[in-house]
Write a protein that holds these residues in place. Structure first.
Motif, PDB file in Angstrom:
ATOM      1  N   SER A  14       4.097  -8.431  11.025  1.00  0.00           N
ATOM      2  CA  SER A  14       3.175  -7.560  10.294  1.00  0.00           C
ATOM      3  C   SER A  14       3.694  -6.124  10.273  1.00  0.00           C
ATOM      4  O   SER A  14       3.566  -5.432   9.255  1.00  0.00           O
ATOM      5  CB  SER A  14       1.773  -7.624  10.897  1.00  0.00           C
ATOM      6  N   LEU A  15       4.297  -5.652  11.357  1.00  0.00           N
ATOM      7  CA  LEU A  15       4.901  -4.317  11.363  1.00  0.00           C
ATOM      8  C   LEU A  15       6.044  -4.234  10.364  1.00  0.00           C
ATOM      9  O   LEU A  15       6.167  -3.259   9.613  1.00  0.00           O
ATOM     10  CB  LEU A  15       5.407  -3.970  12.763  1.00  0.00           C
ATOM     11  N   PHE A  16       6.890  -5.252  10.353  1.00  0.00           N
ATOM     12  CA  PHE A  16       7.989  -5.286   9.389  1.00  0.00           C
ATOM     13  C   PHE A  16       7.453  -5.291   7.963  1.00  0.00           C
ATOM     14  O   PHE A  16       7.970  -4.594   7.095  1.00  0.00           O
ATOM     15  CB  PHE A  16       8.859  -6.521   9.633  1.00  0.00           C
ATOM     16  N   GLY A  17       6.406  -6.045   7.713  1.00  0.00           N
ATOM     17  CA  GLY A  17       5.807  -6.100   6.384  1.00  0.00           C
ATOM     18  C   GLY A  17       5.255  -4.752   5.952  1.00  0.00           C
ATOM     19  O   GLY A  17       5.410  -4.350   4.798  1.00  0.00           O
ATOM     20  N   MET A  18       4.620  -4.035   6.872  1.00  0.00           N
ATOM     21  CA  MET A  18       4.083  -2.715   6.530  1.00  0.00           C
ATOM     22  C   MET A  18       5.200  -1.722   6.217  1.00  0.00           C
ATOM     23  O   MET A  18       5.109  -0.958   5.255  1.00  0.00           O
ATOM     24  CB  MET A  18       3.210  -2.198   7.666  1.00  0.00           C
ATOM     25  N   PHE A  19       6.252  -1.721   7.026  1.00  0.00           N
ATOM     26  CA  PHE A  19       7.366  -0.814   6.773  1.00  0.00           C
ATOM     27  C   PHE A  19       8.064  -1.153   5.461  1.00  0.00           C
ATOM     28  O   PHE A  19       8.448  -0.265   4.701  1.00  0.00           O
ATOM     29  CB  PHE A  19       8.374  -0.846   7.924  1.00  0.00           C
ATOM     30  N   PHE A  20       8.207  -2.431   5.178  1.00  0.00           N
ATOM     31  CA  PHE A  20       8.832  -2.847   3.925  1.00  0.00           C
ATOM     32  C   PHE A  20       7.980  -2.432   2.729  1.00  0.00           C
ATOM     33  O   PHE A  20       8.495  -1.981   1.707  1.00  0.00           O
ATOM     34  CB  PHE A  20       9.058  -4.361   3.939  1.00  0.00           C
ATOM     35  N   ALA A  25       7.102   1.044  -1.973  1.00  0.00           N
ATOM     36  CA  ALA A  25       6.237   1.997  -2.676  1.00  0.00           C
ATOM     37  C   ALA A  25       6.965   3.311  -2.931  1.00  0.00           C
ATOM     38  O   ALA A  25       6.813   3.910  -3.997  1.00  0.00           O
ATOM     39  CB  ALA A  25       4.972   2.238  -1.863  1.00  0.00           C
ATOM     40  N   LYS A  26       7.760   3.762  -1.968  1.00  0.00           N
ATOM     41  CA  LYS A  26       8.498   5.013  -2.160  1.00  0.00           C
ATOM     42  C   LYS A  26       9.603   4.844  -3.194  1.00  0.00           C
ATOM     43  O   LYS A  26       9.890   5.769  -3.949  1.00  0.00           O
ATOM     44  CB  LYS A  26       9.110   5.487  -0.845  1.00  0.00           C
ATOM     45  N   ALA A  27      10.228   3.686  -3.240  1.00  0.00           N
ATOM     46  CA  ALA A  27      11.306   3.454  -4.194  1.00  0.00           C
ATOM     47  C   ALA A  27      10.767   3.367  -5.622  1.00  0.00           C
ATOM     48  O   ALA A  27      11.441   3.759  -6.565  1.00  0.00           O
ATOM     49  CB  ALA A  27      12.061   2.175  -3.842  1.00  0.00           C
ATOM     50  N   GLY A  28       9.553   2.889  -5.788  1.00  0.00           N
ATOM     51  CA  GLY A  28       8.987   2.751  -7.117  1.00  0.00           C
ATOM     52  C   GLY A  28       8.428   4.043  -7.679  1.00  0.00           C
ATOM     53  O   GLY A  28       8.188   4.152  -8.867  1.00  0.00           O
ATOM     54  N   ARG A  29       8.202   5.026  -6.825  1.00  0.00           N
ATOM     55  CA  ARG A  29       7.622   6.293  -7.254  1.00  0.00           C
ATOM     56  C   ARG A  29       8.723   7.245  -7.704  1.00  0.00           C
ATOM     57  O   ARG A  29       9.716   7.411  -7.002  1.00  0.00           O
ATOM     58  CB  ARG A  29       6.874   6.897  -6.064  1.00  0.00           C
ATOM     59  N   PRO A  30       8.591   7.868  -8.871  1.00  0.00           N
ATOM     60  CA  PRO A  30       9.629   8.808  -9.313  1.00  0.00           C
ATOM     61  C   PRO A  30       9.628  10.058  -8.431  1.00  0.00           C
ATOM     62  O   PRO A  30       8.578  10.504  -7.981  1.00  0.00           O
ATOM     63  CB  PRO A  30       9.247   9.146 -10.744  1.00  0.00           C
ATOM     64  N   ALA A  31      10.805  10.593  -8.211  1.00  0.00           N
ATOM     65  CA  ALA A  31      10.932  11.784  -7.376  1.00  0.00           C
ATOM     66  C   ALA A  31      10.465  13.008  -8.147  1.00  0.00           C
ATOM     67  O   ALA A  31      10.774  13.171  -9.325  1.00  0.00           O
ATOM     68  CB  ALA A  31      12.384  11.960  -6.942  1.00  0.00           C
ATOM     69  N   ARG A  32       9.736  13.863  -7.468  1.00  0.00           N
ATOM     70  CA  ARG A  32       9.281  15.109  -8.092  1.00  0.00           C
ATOM     71  C   ARG A  32      10.296  16.195  -7.796  1.00  0.00           C
ATOM     72  O   ARG A  32      10.776  16.327  -6.682  1.00  0.00           O
ATOM     73  CB  ARG A  32       7.930  15.521  -7.530  1.00  0.00           C
ATOM     74  N   SER A  33      10.592  16.962  -8.786  1.00  0.00           N
ATOM     75  CA  SER A  33      11.523  18.057  -8.579  1.00  0.00           C
ATOM     76  C   SER A  33      10.744  19.349  -8.359  1.00  0.00           C
ATOM     77  O   SER A  33       9.637  19.497  -8.863  1.00  0.00           O
ATOM     78  CB  SER A  33      12.460  18.200  -9.778  1.00  0.00           C
TER      79      SER A  33
END
Length: 50
Positions: A14-20, A25-33
């Motif tokens: 479950s810890l691994f699942g949460m970190f994954f 989620a961070k990879a799918g979000r566009p970076a703000r400049s």
């Protein structure tokens, strides 16, 4: 003994699942400049100045 091992394995999974999930989620979000924030702030200041 088997129940204890099963519990530990479930907690670790479950810890691994949460970190994954966080990484996905961070990879799918566009970076703000920083430029975008400055542009918005300057644009808002221009609207208030009128």
């Amino acid at each position: 003994m088997l129940v204890r091992r099963f519990t530990i394995v479930c907690l670790l999974m479950s810890l691994f699942g949460m970190f994954f999930a966080i990484l996905v989620a961070k990879a799918g979000r566009p970076a703000r400049s920083p430029r975008m924030a400055d542009t918005c702030r300057l644009d808002c200041m221009n609207h208030f100045g009128r």
